[in-house]
Design a protein around this motif. Structure first.
Motif, short mmCIF file in Angstrom:
data_model
loop_
_atom_site.label_atom_id
_atom_site.label_comp_id
_atom_site.label_asym_id
_atom_site.label_seq_id
_atom_site.Cartn_x
_atom_site.Cartn_y
_atom_site.Cartn_z
N SER A 84 -6.55 8.58 9.33
CA SER A 84 -6.72 9.75 8.47
C SER A 84 -6.73 11.04 9.29
CB SER A 84 -8.03 9.62 7.68
OG SER A 84 -8.28 10.79 6.97
N GLU A 104 2.72 7.34 5.10
CA GLU A 104 2.53 6.32 4.07
C GLU A 104 2.15 4.98 4.69
OE1 GLU A 104 5.23 7.61 0.29
OE2 GLU A 104 6.33 6.79 2.02
N PHE A 107 -1.43 5.32 5.91
CA PHE A 107 -2.34 5.45 4.76
C PHE A 107 -2.80 4.08 4.26
CE2 PHE A 107 -2.95 5.72 0.13
CZ PHE A 107 -4.06 6.57 0.10
N TYR A 118 -9.66 9.02 2.53
CA TYR A 118 -8.65 8.40 1.67
C TYR A 118 -7.96 9.44 0.79
CZ TYR A 118 -6.63 5.15 -1.72
OH TYR A 118 -5.75 4.46 -2.53
N SER A 121 -5.96 12.20 2.74
CA SER A 121 -4.67 11.68 3.21
C SER A 121 -3.69 11.51 2.06
CB SER A 121 -4.86 10.35 3.94
OG SER A 121 -5.69 10.54 5.07
#
Length: 144
Positions: A84, A104, A107, A118, A121
């Motif tokens: 993050s 992605e 993540f 969370y 990001s």
């Protein structure tokens, strides 16, 4: 003893860029010899120091071995936190749409229970995909 010194600096009144230079050097030497995820406290300490000093190259040198390393079952939440931070730093300092695919992938390793990391990001990813409203909504949720 080192952990106590680090905590003392981190919870002290000085800005991270003004932390004890000897302790910074000691931590840098330890990180040369160890696996990046063996010492998350040292990584975090160095991250905040370099972030406050605006030293992006050093920040990335701390984060890249962690985020590009293999997934770890026993330290999943630590790796997710560093993922993050990496997404945030790359977005703020490089703002490169070519990073979307990398973001992605990273993540996916950020745990949902770390709500702030969370959603922050996810907001960055939505913004890079052109969903500015979706990104704003996530940021507004975080502010609440």
């Amino acid at each position: 003893m080192l952990k106590i010194q680090i905590l003392s600096e981190m919870f002290g009144s000085k800005r991270p860029m003004d932390w004890d230079k000897g302790l910074i050097e000691q931590c840098k030497e330890i990180m040369k010899e160890k696996n990046a995820l063996e010492n998350p406290m040292i990584n975090t300490f160095l991250f905040y120091h370099y972030f406050d000093a605006g030293k992006m190259e050093q920040i990335l040198s701390i984060l890249e071995p962690i985020v590009h390393g293999p997934p770890l079952r026993d330290k999943k939440w630590i790796k997710g936190s560093f993922n993050s931070l990496y997404i945030l730093c790359k977005f703020l300092y490089e703002n490169n749409e070519d990073s979307l695919e990398e973001f992605e992938k990273l993540f996916k390793e950020i745990p949902g229970f770390d709500s702030y990391a969370y959603h922050r990001s996810l907001a960055i990813i939505k913004f890079l995909k052109g969903d500015v409203e979706g990104a704003k909504n996530l940021i507004n949720q975080l502010e609440r």
